[in-house]
Design a protein around this motif. Structure first.
Motif, PDB file in Angstrom:
ATOM      1  N   GLN A 154      -4.352   5.380 -11.141  1.00 23.68           N
ATOM      2  CA  GLN A 154      -4.073   4.004 -10.751  1.00 23.68           C
ATOM      3  C   GLN A 154      -3.011   3.944  -9.669  1.00 23.68           C
ATOM      4  OE1 GLN A 154      -5.744   1.176 -11.828  1.00 23.68           O
ATOM      5  NE2 GLN A 154      -4.602   0.307 -10.108  1.00 23.68           N
ATOM      6  N   GLN A 155      -1.981   4.774  -9.815  1.00 22.06           N
ATOM      7  CA  GLN A 155      -0.913   4.820  -8.809  1.00 22.06           C
ATOM      8  C   GLN A 155      -1.453   5.269  -7.458  1.00 22.06           C
ATOM      9  OE1 GLN A 155       2.097   7.375 -10.449  1.00 22.06           O
ATOM     10  NE2 GLN A 155       2.430   6.070 -12.234  1.00 22.06           N
ATOM     11  N   MET A 156      -2.343   6.254  -7.476  1.00 24.31           N
ATOM     12  CA  MET A 156      -2.898   6.757  -6.221  1.00 24.31           C
ATOM     13  C   MET A 156      -3.802   5.722  -5.564  1.00 24.31           C
ATOM     14  SD  MET A 156      -3.596  10.780  -7.067  1.00 24.31           S
ATOM     15  CE  MET A 156      -2.215  11.902  -7.364  1.00 24.31           C
ATOM     16  N   ASN A 157      -4.538   4.963  -6.365  1.00 21.83           N
ATOM     17  CA  ASN A 157      -5.376   3.898  -5.800  1.00 21.83           C
ATOM     18  C   ASN A 157      -4.509   2.778  -5.230  1.00 21.83           C
ATOM     19  OD1 ASN A 157      -8.177   4.724  -6.175  1.00 21.83           O
ATOM     20  ND2 ASN A 157      -7.771   4.624  -8.360  1.00 21.83           N
ATOM     21  N   ASN A 158      -3.396   2.479  -5.906  1.00 21.53           N
ATOM     22  CA  ASN A 158      -2.462   1.474  -5.368  1.00 21.53           C
ATOM     23  C   ASN A 158      -1.827   1.964  -4.079  1.00 21.53           C
ATOM     24  OD1 ASN A 158      -2.967  -0.233  -7.525  1.00 21.53           O
ATOM     25  ND2 ASN A 158      -1.189   0.455  -8.709  1.00 21.53           N
ATOM     26  N   ALA A 159      -1.538   3.259  -4.027  1.00 18.51           N
ATOM     27  CA  ALA A 159      -0.930   3.830  -2.820  1.00 18.51           C
ATOM     28  C   ALA A 159      -1.879   3.711  -1.634  1.00 18.51           C
ATOM     29  CB  ALA A 159      -0.554   5.289  -3.055  1.00 18.51           C
ATOM     30  N   ARG A 160      -3.171   3.832  -1.896  1.00 16.99           N
ATOM     31  CA  ARG A 160      -4.153   3.659  -0.822  1.00 16.99           C
ATOM     32  C   ARG A 160      -4.008   2.278  -0.189  1.00 16.99           C
ATOM     33  NH1 ARG A 160     -10.141   5.678  -2.787  1.00 16.99           N
ATOM     34  NH2 ARG A 160      -9.827   7.931  -2.606  1.00 16.99           N
ATOM     35  N   LEU A 161      -3.863   1.264  -1.034  1.00 19.26           N
ATOM     36  CA  LEU A 161      -3.739  -0.103  -0.536  1.00 19.26           C
ATOM     37  C   LEU A 161      -2.461  -0.257   0.279  1.00 19.26           C
ATOM     38  CD1 LEU A 161      -4.812  -2.988  -0.461  1.00 19.26           C
ATOM     39  CD2 LEU A 161      -3.599  -3.426  -2.615  1.00 19.26           C
ATOM     40  N   ASN A 162      -1.367   0.282  -0.233  1.00 23.18           N
ATOM     41  CA  ASN A 162      -0.095   0.194   0.500  1.00 23.18           C
ATOM     42  C   ASN A 162      -0.168   0.908   1.842  1.00 23.18           C
ATOM     43  OD1 ASN A 162       1.147  -1.241  -1.569  1.00 23.18           O
ATOM     44  ND2 ASN A 162       1.874   0.617  -2.602  1.00 23.18           N
ATOM     45  N   ASN A 163      -0.790   2.084   1.847  1.00 27.24           N
ATOM     46  CA  ASN A 163      -0.910   2.848   3.096  1.00 27.24           C
ATOM     47  C   ASN A 163      -1.775   2.113   4.109  1.00 27.24           C
ATOM     48  OD1 ASN A 163       0.661   4.898   2.022  1.00 27.24           O
ATOM     49  ND2 ASN A 163      -1.086   6.120   1.349  1.00 27.24           N
ATOM     50  N   ALA A 164      -2.863   1.518   3.627  1.00 32.52           N
ATOM     51  CA  ALA A 164      -3.744   0.767   4.531  1.00 32.52           C
ATOM     52  C   ALA A 164      -3.013  -0.444   5.108  1.00 32.52           C
ATOM     53  CB  ALA A 164      -5.003   0.324   3.785  1.00 32.52           C
ATOM     54  N   PHE A 165      -2.255  -1.148   4.263  1.00 32.01           N
ATOM     55  CA  PHE A 165      -1.496  -2.313   4.735  1.00 32.01           C
ATOM     56  C   PHE A 165      -0.448  -1.906   5.763  1.00 32.01           C
ATOM     57  CE2 PHE A 165       2.242  -5.027   4.534  1.00 32.01           C
ATOM     58  CZ  PHE A 165       1.689  -6.283   4.774  1.00 32.01           C
ATOM     59  N   ASN A 166       0.287  -0.827   5.484  1.00 36.78           N
ATOM     60  CA  ASN A 166       1.335  -0.375   6.416  1.00 36.78           C
ATOM     61  C   ASN A 166       0.755   0.042   7.760  1.00 36.78           C
ATOM     62  OD1 ASN A 166       3.357  -0.824   4.538  1.00 36.78           O
ATOM     63  ND2 ASN A 166       3.273   1.259   3.724  1.00 36.78           N
ATOM     64  N   ALA A 167      -0.424   0.670   7.728  1.00 45.49           N
ATOM     65  CA  ALA A 167      -1.067   1.087   8.975  1.00 45.49           C
ATOM     66  C   ALA A 167      -1.469  -0.138   9.799  1.00 45.49           C
ATOM     67  CB  ALA A 167      -2.285   1.948   8.667  1.00 45.49           C
ATOM     68  N   LEU A 168      -1.980  -1.173   9.136  1.00 48.28           N
ATOM     69  CA  LEU A 168      -2.349  -2.398   9.842  1.00 48.28           C
ATOM     70  C   LEU A 168      -1.106  -3.108  10.375  1.00 48.28           C
ATOM     71  CD1 LEU A 168      -5.094  -3.728   7.391  1.00 48.28           C
ATOM     72  CD2 LEU A 168      -5.457  -2.943   9.743  1.00 48.28           C
ATOM     73  N   ALA A 169      -0.046  -3.115   9.581  1.00 43.16           N
ATOM     74  CA  ALA A 169       1.188  -3.772  10.014  1.00 43.16           C
ATOM     75  C   ALA A 169       1.744  -3.108  11.272  1.00 43.16           C
ATOM     76  CB  ALA A 169       2.218  -3.738   8.889  1.00 43.16           C
ATOM     77  N   GLN A 170       1.627  -1.797  11.358  1.00 47.89           N
ATOM     78  CA  GLN A 170       2.099  -1.076  12.548  1.00 47.89           C
ATOM     79  C   GLN A 170       1.387  -1.561  13.801  1.00 47.89           C
ATOM     80  OE1 GLN A 170       4.484   1.323  13.178  1.00 47.89           O
ATOM     81  NE2 GLN A 170       5.258   0.910  11.125  1.00 47.89           N
ATOM     82  N   LYS A 171       0.111  -1.913  13.657  1.00 53.66           N
ATOM     83  CA  LYS A 171      -0.667  -2.374  14.803  1.00 53.66           C
ATOM     84  C   LYS A 171      -0.302  -3.807  15.214  1.00 53.66           C
ATOM     85  CE  LYS A 171      -4.652   0.549  13.673  1.00 53.66           C
ATOM     86  NZ  LYS A 171      -6.095   0.591  13.298  1.00 53.66           N
ATOM     87  N   HIS A 172       0.405  -4.503  14.339  1.00 54.92           N
ATOM     88  CA  HIS A 172       0.766  -5.905  14.622  1.00 54.92           C
ATOM     89  C   HIS A 172       2.276  -6.079  14.750  1.00 54.92           C
ATOM     90  CE1 HIS A 172      -3.338  -6.407  13.070  1.00 54.92           C
ATOM     91  NE2 HIS A 172      -3.363  -7.584  13.664  1.00 54.92           N
ATOM     92  N   LEU A 173       2.986  -5.007  15.078  1.00 53.35           N
ATOM     93  CA  LEU A 173       4.448  -5.089  15.138  1.00 53.35           C
ATOM     94  C   LEU A 173       4.944  -6.133  16.144  1.00 53.35           C
ATOM     95  CD1 LEU A 173       5.715  -1.400  14.793  1.00 53.35           C
ATOM     96  CD2 LEU A 173       5.938  -3.283  13.169  1.00 53.35           C
ATOM     97  N   LYS A 174       4.322  -6.173  17.315  1.00 55.61           N
ATOM     98  CA  LYS A 174       4.772  -7.135  18.331  1.00 55.61           C
ATOM     99  C   LYS A 174       4.637  -8.564  17.810  1.00 55.61           C
ATOM    100  CE  LYS A 174       3.884  -4.387  22.493  1.00 55.61           C
ATOM    101  NZ  LYS A 174       3.135  -4.316  23.774  1.00 55.61           N
ATOM    102  N   GLU A 175       3.509  -8.836  17.155  1.00 51.49           N
ATOM    103  CA  GLU A 175       3.282 -10.183  16.614  1.00 51.49           C
ATOM    104  C   GLU A 175       4.285 -10.486  15.493  1.00 51.49           C
ATOM    105  OE1 GLU A 175      -0.358 -12.799  14.610  1.00 51.49           O
ATOM    106  OE2 GLU A 175      -0.687 -10.722  15.242  1.00 51.49           O
ATOM    107  N   ILE A 176       4.551  -9.485  14.646  1.00 51.69           N
ATOM    108  CA  ILE A 176       5.507  -9.665  13.551  1.00 51.69           C
ATOM    109  C   ILE A 176       6.893  -9.972  14.091  1.00 51.69           C
ATOM    110  CG2 ILE A 176       6.697  -8.482  11.665  1.00 51.69           C
ATOM    111  CD1 ILE A 176       4.058  -6.970  11.158  1.00 51.69           C
TER     112      ILE A 176
END
Length: 273
Positions: A154-176
């Motif tokens: 369960q922890q590893m599946n949750n980590a997948r979600l966090n990693n995917a979110f962080n990767a997307l956030a990196q692509k939107h840093l200027k907007e953030i």
């Protein structure tokens, strides 16, 4: 003549097949001042296998210490700087001037007790998870319950979600940053919700992480370190001398997890069988 050629080629093909079937696995004897450890090198991690053979043949590892020992986790060695290291010196930064590309054969090879794996620098400076050219570790680990493995899944599946979110956030840093400068809390919330939904969609497109039956069997009986799976290259395993590995992991340690009394690999040799 043509028939004879066919027969000859068939015989050659048969000989090649027999050679493959009779191919012996590579074994290495690690002699230490506490006893001998015999390891097998996997053929499906050829770069790590060949590099370890090279290190053995050149004597690079002879005289090095098991310089980092953590009970119920692993024993690590192979730092060239450990050969003549004075007592108390912190070790682990020595190398041979190169790294090896990761060779993950997962889930076939995993971090069960007795696994032989390559050490490496952390993800921050080594995002490709390339292996040290000389440092390695042998897993000791611990035994896990079925429920503990389910929690870990369960922890590893949750980590997948966090990693995917962080990767997307990196692509939107200027907007953030733009929204933060404008104190636009509503805009930040909307963007967050959007990125969470995109990350969830990415994760949902993948099969959920599950340990294989082989992993469950090993981790609930002999033990291991499952949280390292897929992060470090496993390229072999202990065939004999696990009692010596267990003795090493129980050594009293000081600063940097270095044993107070040196545990030295006096010599490594290839075994002809």
């Amino acid at each position: 003549m043509a028939a004879a050629c066919v027969v000859l080629l068939a015989a050659v093909g048969k000989n090649k097949k027999n050679d493959m079937e009779n191919k012996q696995e590579t074994m290495v004897l690690i002699e230490t001042n506490l006893g001998d450890i015999k390891v097998k090198l996997y053929d499906d991690t050829p770069r790590h296998r060949d590099n370890f053979i090279k290190l053995v043949e050149e004597g690079t590892l002879d005289g090095t210490l098991f310089h980092r020992v953590i009970k119920d986790f692993m024993i690590q060695g192979g730092d060239p700087e450990s050969v003549n290291a004075p007592a108390g010196k912190q070790l682990g930064t020595g190398d041979v001037g190169y790294t090896l590309p990761a060779e993950f054969v997962y889930p076939k090879h995993f971090h069960k007790k007795g696994a032989l794996a390559a050490a490496r620098q952390g993800d921050q400076v080594n995002p490709r998870k390339e292996s040290s050219g000389c440092q390695f570790y042998i897993v000791t680990g611990k035994v896990y319950s079925d429920s503990a493995l389910l929690d870990m899944e369960q922890q590893m599946n949750n980590a997948r979600l966090n990693n995917a979110f962080n990767a997307l956030a990196q692509k939107h840093l200027k907007e953030i940053y733009k929204l933060r400068r404008a104190n636009d809390e509503d805009g930040l919330y909307d963007l967050q919700e959007k990125l969470v939904a995109e990350a969830q969609a990415q994760v949902d497109s993948l099969p959920p992480f599950r340990f294989t039956p082989e992993q469950v069997e090993a981790y609930t009986t002999v033990g291991g370190t499952p949280h390292l799976d897929g992060e470090y290259t496993v390229f072999g395993e202990v065939m004999e001398g696990m009692d010596i590995v267990d003795a090493i992991q129980k050594a009293k340690t000081g600063r940097g997890d270095r044993p107070v009394d040196d545990i030295r690999m006096t010599r490594l040799t290839l075994i002809e069988e």
